[in-house]
Each structure stands twice: as C-alpha cells, then as structure tokens.
Design an enzyme around this catalytic site. Structure first.
Site, mmCIF file in Angstrom:
data_model
loop_
_atom_site.group_PDB
_atom_site.id
_atom_site.type_symbol
_atom_site.label_atom_id
_atom_site.label_comp_id
_atom_site.label_asym_id
_atom_site.label_seq_id
_atom_site.Cartn_x
_atom_site.Cartn_y
_atom_site.Cartn_z
ATOM 1 N N CYS A 38 6.379 5.375 9.199
ATOM 2 C CA CYS A 38 6.648 4.285 8.171
ATOM 3 C C CYS A 38 8.033 4.793 7.242
ATOM 4 O O CYS A 38 8.836 3.654 7.880
ATOM 5 C CB CYS A 38 5.461 4.647 6.822
ATOM 6 S SG CYS A 38 3.683 4.785 6.884
ATOM 7 N N LYS A 84 7.693 -1.579 -1.768
ATOM 8 C CA LYS A 84 7.824 -0.934 -1.277
ATOM 9 C C LYS A 84 8.630 -0.177 0.237
ATOM 10 O O LYS A 84 8.091 1.189 0.156
ATOM 11 C CB LYS A 84 6.522 -1.179 0.100
ATOM 12 C CG LYS A 84 5.553 -0.849 1.379
ATOM 13 C CD LYS A 84 4.892 0.233 1.153
ATOM 14 C CE LYS A 84 4.942 0.249 2.023
ATOM 15 N NZ LYS A 84 4.590 1.407 2.172
ATOM 16 N N LYS A 121 10.878 3.752 10.249
ATOM 17 C CA LYS A 121 10.352 2.070 10.161
ATOM 18 C C LYS A 121 10.629 1.130 8.435
ATOM 19 O O LYS A 121 11.622 0.033 9.496
ATOM 20 C CB LYS A 121 9.429 1.313 10.777
ATOM 21 C CG LYS A 121 9.037 0.521 10.295
ATOM 22 C CD LYS A 121 7.431 -0.162 10.526
ATOM 23 C CE LYS A 121 6.142 -0.198 9.539
ATOM 24 N NZ LYS A 121 6.271 -0.434 9.246
ATOM 25 N N GLY A 162 13.135 20.594 6.051
ATOM 26 C CA GLY A 162 12.563 21.184 7.356
ATOM 27 C C GLY A 162 13.073 19.954 8.147
ATOM 28 O O GLY A 162 14.620 19.550 8.617
ATOM 29 N N LEU A 222 10.548 17.234 -1.599
ATOM 30 C CA LEU A 222 12.308 17.969 -1.875
ATOM 31 C C LEU A 222 11.608 18.966 -0.406
ATOM 32 O O LEU A 222 12.854 20.283 -0.765
ATOM 33 C CB LEU A 222 12.411 18.265 -2.907
ATOM 34 C CG LEU A 222 13.569 18.593 -3.774
ATOM 35 C CD1 LEU A 222 14.360 17.418 -3.727
ATOM 36 C CD2 LEU A 222 13.323 18.745 -5.186
ATOM 37 N N ASN A 242 9.349 4.160 -1.036
ATOM 38 C CA ASN A 242 9.925 4.807 0.924
ATOM 39 C C ASN A 242 11.089 5.441 1.284
ATOM 40 O O ASN A 242 11.504 6.574 2.028
ATOM 41 C CB ASN A 242 9.141 4.017 2.594
ATOM 42 C CG ASN A 242 7.663 3.828 2.662
ATOM 43 O OD1 ASN A 242 6.656 4.699 1.858
ATOM 44 N ND2 ASN A 242 7.228 3.691 3.387
ATOM 45 N N GLU A 245 0.873 -1.166 -0.055
ATOM 46 C CA GLU A 245 -0.043 -0.163 0.314
ATOM 47 C C GLU A 245 0.792 1.094 0.082
ATOM 48 O O GLU A 245 1.853 1.138 0.623
ATOM 49 C CB GLU A 245 -0.862 -0.181 1.340
ATOM 50 C CG GLU A 245 -2.181 1.146 1.193
ATOM 51 C CD GLU A 245 -2.874 1.134 0.524
ATOM 52 O OE1 GLU A 245 -3.160 0.847 -0.442
ATOM 53 O OE2 GLU A 245 -2.381 2.333 -0.540
ATOM 54 N N GLU A 289 -0.481 8.969 4.970
ATOM 55 C CA GLU A 289 -1.686 9.106 6.077
ATOM 56 C C GLU A 289 -1.839 10.965 6.077
ATOM 57 O O GLU A 289 -1.166 11.797 5.499
ATOM 58 C CB GLU A 289 -1.190 9.426 7.476
ATOM 59 C CG GLU A 289 -0.811 8.490 8.380
ATOM 60 C CD GLU A 289 -0.492 8.241 9.559
ATOM 61 O OE1 GLU A 289 -0.621 9.151 10.354
ATOM 62 O OE2 GLU A 289 -0.210 7.255 9.868
HETATM 63 C C1 UGA Z 1 4.391 7.375 3.395
HETATM 64 C C2 UGA Z 1 4.794 7.583 2.224
HETATM 65 O O1 UGA Z 1 4.769 8.633 1.651
HETATM 66 C C3 UGA Z 1 3.038 6.688 1.915
HETATM 67 O O2 UGA Z 1 3.679 6.123 -0.262
HETATM 68 C C4 UGA Z 1 3.302 5.383 2.573
HETATM 69 O O3 UGA Z 1 2.220 4.441 1.587
HETATM 70 C C5 UGA Z 1 2.872 5.501 3.978
HETATM 71 O O4 UGA Z 1 4.489 6.412 4.255
HETATM 72 C C6 UGA Z 1 3.218 4.213 4.423
HETATM 73 O O5 UGA Z 1 4.072 3.269 4.209
HETATM 74 O O6 UGA Z 1 2.158 3.328 5.218
HETATM 75 P P1 UGA Z 1 3.005 8.939 5.096
HETATM 76 O O7 UGA Z 1 4.076 8.515 6.541
HETATM 77 O O8 UGA Z 1 1.698 8.674 5.819
HETATM 78 O O9 UGA Z 1 3.342 7.874 4.072
HETATM 79 O O10 UGA Z 1 3.974 10.755 5.031
HETATM 80 P P2 UGA Z 1 3.923 11.324 4.186
HETATM 81 O O11 UGA Z 1 3.238 12.380 3.760
HETATM 82 O O12 UGA Z 1 5.149 10.084 3.363
HETATM 83 O O13 UGA Z 1 5.621 12.612 5.020
HETATM 84 C C7 UGA Z 1 6.646 11.503 5.606
HETATM 85 C C8 UGA Z 1 7.486 12.223 6.684
HETATM 86 O O14 UGA Z 1 8.449 12.646 5.915
HETATM 87 C C9 UGA Z 1 7.097 13.032 7.341
HETATM 88 O O15 UGA Z 1 7.706 13.595 8.012
HETATM 89 C C10 UGA Z 1 6.939 14.466 6.613
HETATM 90 O O16 UGA Z 1 6.950 15.589 7.751
HETATM 91 C C11 UGA Z 1 8.016 14.974 5.874
HETATM 92 N N1 UGA Z 1 8.413 15.139 4.548
HETATM 93 C C12 UGA Z 1 7.746 14.311 3.679
HETATM 94 C C13 UGA Z 1 9.402 15.968 4.274
HETATM 95 O O17 UGA Z 1 9.932 16.465 5.585
HETATM 96 N N2 UGA Z 1 9.491 16.982 3.328
HETATM 97 C C14 UGA Z 1 9.005 16.431 2.387
HETATM 98 O O18 UGA Z 1 8.671 16.976 1.077
HETATM 99 C C15 UGA Z 1 7.524 15.470 2.557
#
Ligand code: UGA
Length: 430
Positions: A260, A204, A263, A253, A250, A208, A151, A155
């Site tokens: 996810c 997967k 882990k 922060g 990109l 990630n 998947e 979130e």
């Molecule tokens: C992530 C993946 O994006 C999903 O495709 C995957 O299904 C999911 O893990 C999972 O394995 O279940 P998620 O953990 O919900 O999704 O959140 P993301 O939107 O990917 O963000 C992850 C982290 O990266 C957050 O802490 C966010 O703040 C950070 N982030 C994201 C950044 O610092 N910069 C960015 O440009 C994008």
C-alpha cells in the site's frame, strides 16, 4: 442486507466475511475458482489472524456465499462492492483495468436499484469513470449509484480494524446512496464521514501518504540521532506524547514497505503531476525510505570490512509482522544488496519463507530462527516478529562466527544485548 463483494483479496475477503458475520447475506465473488474452493472448505487463502474462524462460522450460518459470477451476484444484491487490486502501472499510476473490468461485468446485470461501491484504492475521478462506463451500457441512471468507500484496514490486524475502524468514509453524489452504506455500517458505531466521491478517493491516498511521510520523518530524525548521540526512541516518545503529533507510526526502522504505502505514495505523486502540482514532500519521503535500508547495510559493510564471502543471517522477510505478505518488503532490498556484494544469506520468517523462496530461490532458508545464527558473521533483524524477542541471544551468539547483531526495527535494547558480548547496531542510535 444482500451484499456482493467482487474480489477476495485482503480488503474484499475481510470486508465480506465481517459483513456476513454482522448478519448480512454476502456473496464473495472471485474469478479464481481455486481460491473460492479453499474458502468453501473454511480455509483462508491469506494469512490473517482470526479470519479463518469467522470464515468457518459464516459459512456454517449460511451468511457467506461464494460465486465466480459477477452477474449472478449483482442480480442478487442491493449493494455491490468492487474490491479488486489497483497495482502500479508502468508510469507509477494505479492500473485501473481490474476495476473497470468488474464495472463492465456489473453493468449489464443491473435490473433493480443497485448501489455500486468502490472499495479499491483508486485515484480521484474513478467513481465518475465507473458511473460513465455503466451509463455507456444504456443503463437507466435512476437504477444505480456509484459510491466511494475507501478501506483503512491494516494487514495483520485486518479483522480488528474492520470491526473497530477509526472512521468510515462514504463519498456519494446523493443522500440515498450514502444512507444505504450508513445503514450497513451503523452497527460498527464508528464515526461516518460523508463526502463527495472525489474527496473520499483523495482521503485514502492522503491518509496512507501522510502515514508514510510520518515514518520517513522519524527515520530522517534517526539519521540525525546516529550523528549526534541522541536516541530516536526517546525522541519519538517525547514527540508522540504531544496529542497533536501522536505516538503511532513514529517507530523508526528500515522503512515502510508492503502493498500500500509505496504504491499509494507513488499514486498520489502521479495524481499531483497530472493536475499540475509537484508533490516534492512525497518524493522526499520516498527518497528517505530508500536511503534508510542502504544506509543500514553500509554500516554493516563497514563493520564487517566488506561483505564478500560473509555469511549473513536474516530474521524476518515479511513487510511487517503477522503477515506472510512480502510485497515491496525491505527484505528484498537487503537480500539483493547482500547477494550483490557476494555475501551468503540465510533467512527465516515464521510464515513468509515459502513466498520468498519462489522469487529468491538462491538464498538459504533456515528451518527455525536459531539456524540463522549458526556460522553467521552477522545477523540482521528485518521484521519484528514477536517470537524473535525471546530468542536466547547468549546461547545463539556462541554459534556465530562473530557476535554482531544489526537490529533494523529497534526490537532489543543495546545494554541487554551488549551484556552477551555482542556488537549491537540499530536504527537511530550511535
Ligand atoms: C496500510 C495502512 O496503515 C492502512 O490503513 C491501509 O488500509 C492499508 O495500508 C491499505 O491501503 O490497504 P499496511 O500496509 O497493512 O496498512 O501496513 P502498516 O501497518 O500501515 O505498515 C506499513 C509499513 O510501515 C510497514 O512496512 C511497517 O513496517 C512500516 N511502519 C509502520 C514503520 O516503519 N513504522 C511505524 O511506526 C509503522
């Protein structure tokens, strides 16, 4: 199609509810009766925009059913999804006990052709492990197949991501089992990638981990920017317009958190180790991620001439906006660092405060975002909730001890904030 989904966490519940909304009859299974009771009342046990309306609709239409019996759900379904958690075990490898417990419960209930779908994030070889386990019950090998269908939903945008995925990955030994899933997903009009089970499992982790490396890369660039006078936002924009690089993920922060990326980066590193490959790139990405927060806090410490006795306000606690999930959130590192240095912390989050209160009861929690500024020596933006953007910084600054703003997510612009007399520090800008 008659479908069972075992596990009503983020992945299981959202997948189940959407498949029900697409016209399938779905039984969502969980051993937590309280959770099932909540869902039965049309309520979502997780904060996820748009989900509750679909739960209500599918319950009313009769397409969403709930059960605590894996056996009953398996007997009534052609396709059974395993969507339970795989948290890191003691050595960092994913703990498969929940997946295997579900497989143990499915096995004796198989009495007609059944496709078992692994949706949990699992290391390479798990589909085979599940197949062997089910065969060990003496199950007729002609009656079942195990498919890997990872998947990719995020979130906070889980409903959108499930309805409009970039791709659907189906790993299967046989065409017949793959076709069952193609039939289920064809309505989404997304490209369907057919692979072996091991490739699907690796896709997967690789996806990630790649995204985590991409973020760590731009965060490393942010450190260079801070030293040489460049602006990481400008650099990211200039890079991201190259289609080969792409602008998503990109955003520099405080680094990546959540249930996810940390882990899965650890999980893939372990997989490499077990197979005799040292995945140094991932170790470096993880190091950069850890340094990012500490470096930011060191800058704050220098600015304030020490943290002891200082009152620091935090805006945001969730690991990202639009979720109440605080698992592996950067707010933990920040709270622990500040508290460890003797600072007084007051925090706000639109939805994640009650979760944090349970594990960090000793900090102050604000009734609204404005209270975070009152009497504070500095305010840190930790999670970029959209509602913080519109705060009246000028007015709020007058309630602070000193107008010091540390923006961990590049939410505001330096010139705008400095107009109100703030000292503004952010990621990737001198
Ligand atoms: C992530 C993946 O994006 C999903 O495709 C995957 O299904 C999911 O893990 C999972 O394995 O279940 P998620 O953990 O919900 O999704 O959140 P993301 O939107 O990917 O963000 C992850 C982290 O990266 C957050 O802490 C966010 O703040 C950070 N982030 C994201 C950044 O610092 N910069 C960015 O440009 C994008």
């Amino acid at each position: 199609m008659d479908v069972a989904i075992v596990g009503t966490g983020y992945v299981g519940l959202v997948t189940g509810v959407i498949l029900a909304d697409l016209g399938n009859r779905v039984i969502c299974v969980d051993r937590d009766q309280a959770k099932l009771d909540l869902i039965a009342q049309g309520k979502s046990p997780i904060y996820e925009p748009g989900l509750e309306e679909i739960i209500k609709r599918t319950l009313q239409e009769g397409n969403l059913l709930l059960s605590s019996s894996i056996e009953e759900a398996t007997k009534k379904s052609e396709v059974v999804f395993i969507a339970v958690g795989t948290p890191p075990g003691e050595d960092g490898s994913p703990d498969l006990s929940a997946v295997l417990a579900v497989a143990n419960a499915i096995a004796p209930a198989i009495d007609k052709p059944t496709v078992i779908v692994n949706k949990s994030t699992v290391p390479v070889g798990t589909a085979q492990l599940v197949e062997d386990l089910i065969l060990s019950y003496g199950t007729d090998p002609g009656l079942f197949e195990v498919v890997s269908n990872p998947e990719f939903l995020r979130e906070g945008s889980a409903v959108h991501d499930t309805l409009r995925p970039d791709r659907v990955v189906v790993g299967s030994k046989t065409k017949s089992a793959a076709m069952k899933l193609v039939e289920l997903y064809s309505v989404l009009e997304a490209p369907i990638v057919l692979t072996t089970t091991t490739s699907a499992e690796l896709i997967k982790y690789a996806s990630n981990s790649f995204l985590a490396v991409k973020i760590s890369f731009i965060n490393a660039i942010s450190r260079i920017c801070e030293k040489c006078g460049a602006d990481v936002e400008e650099v990211a924009r200039g890079m991201g317009l190259d289609k080969r690089i792409g602008s998503q993920f990109l955003k520099a922060g405080l680094g990546w958190g959540g249930s996810c990326f940390p882990k899965d980066v650890q999980g893939l590193t372990k997989t490499g180790e077990k197979l005799g490959y040292r995945f140094d790139l991932l170790t470096a990405a993880d190091d950069i991620n850890k340094q990012q927060t500490t470096h930011f806090l060191t800058r704050l410490e220098e600015k304030l001439g020490g943290l002891s006795g200082k009152r620091i306000g935090l805006l945001g606690l969730a690991f990202k906006p639009n979720t109440d999930d605080i698992r592996d959130a950067k707010s933990f590192e920040i709270i622990d660092y500040l508290a460890g240095k003797g600072a007084e912390v007051i925090a706000h989050d639109p939805v994640a405060m009650s979760n944090m209160k349970e594990v960090r009861p000793y900090i102050d929690y604000a009734k609204d975002a404005t209270e975070v500024f009152q009497g504070s020596d500095a305010v840190i933006l930790v999670t970029e909730w959209e509602q913080y953007r519109g705060l009246n910084l000028d007015q709020l600054g007058s309630q602070m001890k000193s107008r010091i703003l540390f923006d961990g997510r590049r939410m505001w612009t330096k010139t705008n904030v400095e107009r109100y007399g703030y000292s503004y520090s952010t990621i990737g800008l001198e």
